[in-house]
Scaffold this motif. Structure first.
Motif, PDB file in Angstrom:
ATOM      1  N   UNK A 109       1.104  -1.166  -0.395  1.00 57.32           N
ATOM      2  CA  UNK A 109       0.447   0.066  -0.099  1.00 57.32           C
ATOM      3  C   UNK A 109       0.707   1.671  -0.122  1.00 57.32           C
ATOM      4  N   UNK A 110       1.198   1.998   1.314  1.00 57.76           N
ATOM      5  CA  UNK A 110       2.166   2.970   0.858  1.00 57.76           C
ATOM      6  C   UNK A 110       2.312   3.355   2.417  1.00 57.76           C
ATOM      7  N   UNK A 111       3.771   3.717   2.103  1.00 59.79           N
ATOM      8  CA  UNK A 111       4.605   4.267   3.980  1.00 59.79           C
ATOM      9  C   UNK A 111       3.633   5.620   5.008  1.00 59.79           C
ATOM     10  N   UNK A 112       2.884   4.740   6.544  1.00 56.27           N
ATOM     11  CA  UNK A 112       2.504   5.751   7.275  1.00 56.27           C
ATOM     12  C   UNK A 112       3.788   7.213   6.861  1.00 56.27           C
ATOM     13  N   UNK A 113       2.689   8.315   6.774  1.00 50.59           N
ATOM     14  CA  UNK A 113       2.927   9.684   7.238  1.00 50.59           C
ATOM     15  C   UNK A 113       3.708   9.873   8.314  1.00 50.59           C
ATOM     16  N   UNK A 114       3.915   9.448   8.887  1.00 50.83           N
ATOM     17  CA  UNK A 114       4.785   9.492  10.034  1.00 50.83           C
ATOM     18  C   UNK A 114       4.459   7.954  11.515  1.00 50.83           C
ATOM     19  N   UNK A 115       4.841   7.844  11.795  1.00 50.20           N
ATOM     20  CA  UNK A 115       4.905   7.013  12.878  1.00 50.20           C
ATOM     21  C   UNK A 115       5.136   7.461  14.308  1.00 50.20           C
ATOM     22  N   UNK A 116       4.270   7.496  15.600  1.00 47.49           N
ATOM     23  CA  UNK A 116       4.689   7.288  17.108  1.00 47.49           C
ATOM     24  C   UNK A 116       5.609   6.363  17.065  1.00 47.49           C
ATOM     25  N   UNK A 117       6.466   5.645  17.939  1.00 44.72           N
ATOM     26  CA  UNK A 117       7.360   4.549  18.895  1.00 44.72           C
ATOM     27  C   UNK A 117       7.487   5.116  20.301  1.00 44.72           C
ATOM     28  N   UNK A 118       6.575   5.048  21.298  1.00 37.45           N
ATOM     29  CA  UNK A 118       6.554   5.153  22.681  1.00 37.45           C
ATOM     30  C   UNK A 118       7.228   4.027  22.834  1.00 37.45           C
ATOM     31  N   UNK A 119       8.251   3.704  23.436  1.00 34.21           N
ATOM     32  CA  UNK A 119       8.464   2.278  24.750  1.00 34.21           C
ATOM     33  C   UNK A 119       7.674   2.087  25.827  1.00 34.21           C
ATOM     34  N   UNK A 120       7.134   3.002  26.113  1.00 32.53           N
ATOM     35  CA  UNK A 120       6.230   2.682  27.506  1.00 32.53           C
ATOM     36  C   UNK A 120       4.625   2.086  27.035  1.00 32.53           C
ATOM     37  N   UNK A 121       4.783   2.250  25.564  1.00 29.83           N
ATOM     38  CA  UNK A 121       3.063   1.537  25.495  1.00 29.83           C
ATOM     39  C   UNK A 121       3.541   0.004  25.378  1.00 29.83           C
ATOM     40  N   UNK A 122       4.582  -0.156  25.395  1.00 28.61           N
ATOM     41  CA  UNK A 122       4.658  -1.923  25.181  1.00 28.61           C
ATOM     42  C   UNK A 122       4.683  -2.656  26.277  1.00 28.61           C
ATOM     43  N   UNK A 123       4.625  -1.982  27.365  1.00 30.77           N
ATOM     44  CA  UNK A 123       4.339  -1.685  29.318  1.00 30.77           C
ATOM     45  C   UNK A 123       3.584  -2.972  29.328  1.00 30.77           C
ATOM     46  N   UNK A 124       2.054  -3.034  28.701  1.00 34.95           N
ATOM     47  CA  UNK A 124       1.212  -3.371  28.617  1.00 34.95           C
ATOM     48  C   UNK A 124       1.500  -4.933  28.122  1.00 34.95           C
ATOM     49  N   UNK A 125       2.276  -5.583  27.424  1.00 38.67           N
ATOM     50  CA  UNK A 125       2.119  -6.115  26.266  1.00 38.67           C
ATOM     51  C   UNK A 125       1.948  -7.971  26.437  1.00 38.67           C
ATOM     52  N   UNK A 126       0.969  -8.822  26.819  1.00 38.62           N
ATOM     53  CA  UNK A 126       1.265  -9.952  26.405  1.00 38.62           C
ATOM     54  C   UNK A 126       2.600 -10.049  27.126  1.00 38.62           C
ATOM     55  N   UNK A 127       3.436 -10.870  27.579  1.00 37.56           N
ATOM     56  CA  UNK A 127       4.364 -11.871  27.065  1.00 37.56           C
ATOM     57  C   UNK A 127       4.341 -13.112  25.948  1.00 37.56           C
ATOM     58  N   UNK A 128       3.733 -13.237  25.765  1.00 38.15           N
ATOM     59  CA  UNK A 128       3.333 -14.096  24.570  1.00 38.15           C
ATOM     60  C   UNK A 128       3.531 -12.966  22.849  1.00 38.15           C
ATOM     61  N   UNK A 129       2.914 -11.960  23.708  1.00 38.61           N
ATOM     62  CA  UNK A 129       3.166 -11.078  22.240  1.00 38.61           C
ATOM     63  C   UNK A 129       4.618 -10.445  21.795  1.00 38.61           C
ATOM     64  N   UNK A 130       5.741 -10.350  23.320  1.00 40.18           N
ATOM     65  CA  UNK A 130       6.347  -9.950  23.065  1.00 40.18           C
ATOM     66  C   UNK A 130       7.444 -10.527  22.440  1.00 40.18           C
ATOM     67  N   UNK A 131       7.223 -12.083  22.873  1.00 35.22           N
ATOM     68  CA  UNK A 131       8.352 -13.302  22.787  1.00 35.22           C
ATOM     69  C   UNK A 131       7.628 -13.550  20.557  1.00 35.22           C
ATOM     70  N   UNK A 132       6.166 -13.134  20.194  1.00 32.81           N
ATOM     71  CA  UNK A 132       5.909 -13.035  18.804  1.00 32.81           C
ATOM     72  C   UNK A 132       7.299 -12.179  18.331  1.00 32.81           C
ATOM     73  N   UNK A 133       6.759 -11.499  18.782  1.00 28.60           N
ATOM     74  CA  UNK A 133       7.462 -10.131  18.383  1.00 28.60           C
ATOM     75  C   UNK A 133       8.665 -10.218  18.149  1.00 28.60           C
ATOM     76  N   UNK A 134       9.379 -10.790  18.907  1.00 26.95           N
ATOM     77  CA  UNK A 134      10.980 -11.015  18.995  1.00 26.95           C
ATOM     78  C   UNK A 134      11.267 -12.016  18.030  1.00 26.95           C
ATOM     79  N   UNK A 135      10.441 -13.174  17.911  1.00 31.91           N
ATOM     80  CA  UNK A 135      10.574 -13.686  17.234  1.00 31.91           C
ATOM     81  C   UNK A 135      10.289 -13.282  15.816  1.00 31.91           C
ATOM     82  N   UNK A 136       9.086 -12.832  15.594  1.00 35.82           N
ATOM     83  CA  UNK A 136       8.952 -11.956  14.088  1.00 35.82           C
ATOM     84  C   UNK A 136       9.847 -11.106  13.168  1.00 35.82           C
TER      85      UNK A 136
END
Ligand code: NZQ
Ligand code: ZN
Length: 381
Positions: A162-189
């Protein structure tokens, strides 16, 4: 090195408190549609931060974009966007919300059915500008043009551009609430995004190799700290930046790429619902074992530079590197075999049939046929 053209137009706004910058990043005269998933952003306070930053803007909301976003859900968002004449979309959530948003943005100006655009991206014309607050490091969608959409009626799951996002906001604090399983899948991905671009023989681009190895090593080093404490800001920041760098084109200049693991993984998700990162952790070690002759030189380099394996016998060295890779996925922790998920022969046969019908040839040399997929899936059991 192959000829290439490189341009990545996404502005990255990274760090603590950066959601507040939304206020000045989106012009006040825009009518915005906020797109969201199943509610995680309400629970972790991200939604409140977004609404507070956009209090002077005119916004409508669309909720309910599910993991592995379905075209059936997205059609509703497209209809709402058309009806409300929106001219900007802000995705707030994980890769699925953002991928879904890429289809919404592409389909609002289009008169036909959105699924046509997934099947044939050349039909995409105008695209509504969009941006995101990404809350899950994994897909790299925040800095690439790709999106992966599922169709529950047909049981299919395909990637399109499709297209690139115009901008992306990445605040690592938003990831503090992730379920550990999603983190594991995210690292593998993230790890496997790099591997699909790095483990290719005769890619004569040593700078790309070094960058790729840098991301792989960062993920290997960071993962145990995150497992111990996922609220460690610096470690989550490293992970988040690694995930973005893994699939934003920076390590793909002048090279050929593989993506066979992803193509097979998408079929597993389409048929069983298994999370994307975990499908890759199952398929990739098997694929490397089956394709080790084609990838021999790069696997030997990977063994030395990433895992410090000292061994004179080449086959033993390669197997040791693949075993280390599989152990790494298991340490995240993820399962790496189909049988551990109760996935049996029926699913494998259906996947092979699908590739056979489409006459697909996968991999950097287009040498992976439906018969090869069958052998790879045997190794996944
Ligand atoms: O729906 P909500 O309530 O937001 O919950 C989500 C979802 O249940 C939750 N979540 C996200 N951020 C959270 C959070 N929970 C708590 N705290 C947070 N900060 O996590 C769950 C999974 O989210 P999802 O967006 O599905 O995960 P991910 O970002 O891994 O995206 C997966 C999708 O991306 C595609 C995959 O195929 C899959 O469909 N991919 C997209 C790519 C791309 N665009 O370039 C490339 C990838 O290879 C991949 O194929
Ligand atoms: Zn992926």
């Amino acid at each position: 090195m192959k000829n290439f053209t490189f341009q990545n137009t996404t502005k990255i706004i990274f760090g603590k408190g950066s959601i507040s910058q939304l206020e000045k990043e989106i012009p006040l005269d825009r009518k915005i549609m906020l797109t969201m998933g199943g509610g995680s952003v309400k629970q972790n306070g991200v939604y409140d931060q977004v609404v507070s930053a956009l209090q002077k803007h005119n916004c409508i909301e669309f909720w309910g974009i599910e993991p592995n976003p379905k075209v059936e859900t997205l059609r509703k968002a497209i209809a709402l966007g058309k009806q409300e004449n929106i001219d900007f979309i802000l995705a707030v959530g994980g890769g699925s919300v953002l991928d879904g948003t890429k289809l919404i943005a592409s389909a609002i100006p289009y008169n036909g059915d959105a699924w046509n655009l997934v099947l044939d991206e050349t039909l995409i014309g105008d695209i509504i500008p969009f941006a995101d607050v990404i809350t899950l490091p994994a897909t790299g969608s925040e800095m690439n043009q790709g999106a992966v959409i599922s169709n529950s009626a047909s049981g299919e799951k395909y990637a399109f551009g499709s297209a690139y996002p115009q901008f992306s906001i990445l605040d690592p604090e938003t990831t503090f609430s992730l379920p550990p399983y999603q983190i594991a899948c995210g690292i593998a991905d993230s790890f496997i995004h790099v591997m699909e671009q790095y483990l290719i023989d005769k890619n004569n681009a040593p700078l790309m190799d070094r960058w790729a190895e840098g991301i792989l090593l960062t993920l290997i080093e960071t993962a145990p700290f995150i497992r111990k404490n996922q609220q460690d800001y610096e470690q989550m920041a490293n992970f988040m930046l690694s995930a973005t760098m893994a699939l934003n084109g920076f390590i793909a200049m002048g090279i050929r790429t593989d993506w066979a693991t992803h193509m097979i993984g998408h079929e597993i998700t389409a048929l069983t619902g298994l999370t994307h990162g975990e499908t890759l952790a199952i398929v990739e070690p098997a694929l490397l074992r089956v394709m080790k002759n084609e990838k021999r030189n790069k696997l030997l380099q990977y063994a030395e530079r990433v895992w410090n394996i000292v061994e004179t016998d080449e086959d033993r060295k390669i197997e040791a590197a693949i075993a280390k890779t599989e152990q790494f996925y298991r340490s995240l922790p993820l399962k790496t075999r189909l049988s551990e998920h109760g996935i049996g022969d029926d699913v494998c046969q259906e996947i092979v049939e699908r590739f056979r019908k489409r006459n697909t040839r996968l991999g950097e040399n287009a040498s992976i046929t439906a018969d090869t997929v069958k052998i790879i899936l045997e190794h996944c059991k």
